[in-house]
Design a protein around this motif. Structure first.
Motif: not given
Length: 105
Positions: A16-30
Motif C-alpha cells: 500500500g505504501d507504494l500507491l499514491t495518496e489518493k489510491q491509498k485513501e480510495y482503496f482503503d475506503l472501498y
C-alpha cells in the motif's frame, strides 16, 4: 471474509505504501471501510467514474507488485511451514511468531 477480500487486504498491507495518496485513501475506503463508489465520490467531490478509475489503477498496481515479487505467496508459504513445525512441537523464535502472526499452541 472472502478469499478475494483477504487477498486485497494483504496486497494493501504489503504494498500500500507504494500507491499514491489518493489510491491509498480510495482503496482503503472501498475495500477496508466498505464505502460505495458513490459515497467516496461524494466525499471527495469527484465523479463515481473518477473514483472507480483510481481504485482500478490501485488494484492493478498492487497485483503487479505481487506478480513481480511474489512476496505474499512466499509469506503464506513460510507461514504454512511454520504452522507445520508448530504442530510437530518444534520451538519457533518469538520474533518469527509475531511476524507471521502465529501462537505456540
Amino acid at each position: 471474509m472472502s478469499e478475494e477480500t483477504l487477498q486485497n487486504t494483504m496486497k494493501f498491507d504489503f504494498f500500500g505504501d507504494l500507491l499514491t495518496e489518493k489510491q491509498k485513501e480510495y482503496f482503503d475506503l472501498y475495500h477496508n471501510e466498505d464505502l460505495s463508489l458513490s459515497e467516496i465520490a461524494e466525499g471527495a467531490g469527484i465523479s463515481k467514474q473518477g473514483v472507480y478509475d483510481i481504485i482500478t489503477r490501485a488494484e492493478k498496481s498492487l497485483n503487479n507488485y505481487e506478480k513481480k515479487t511474489e512476496l505474499i505467496r512466499k509469506w503464506c508459504e513460510t507461514r504454512r511451514e511454520l504452522e507445520t513445525e508448530i504442530s510437530k512441537g518444534e520451538k519457533i523464535h518469538p520474533a518469527a511468531l509475531r511476524y507471521f502472526q502465529l501462537d505456540m499452541k
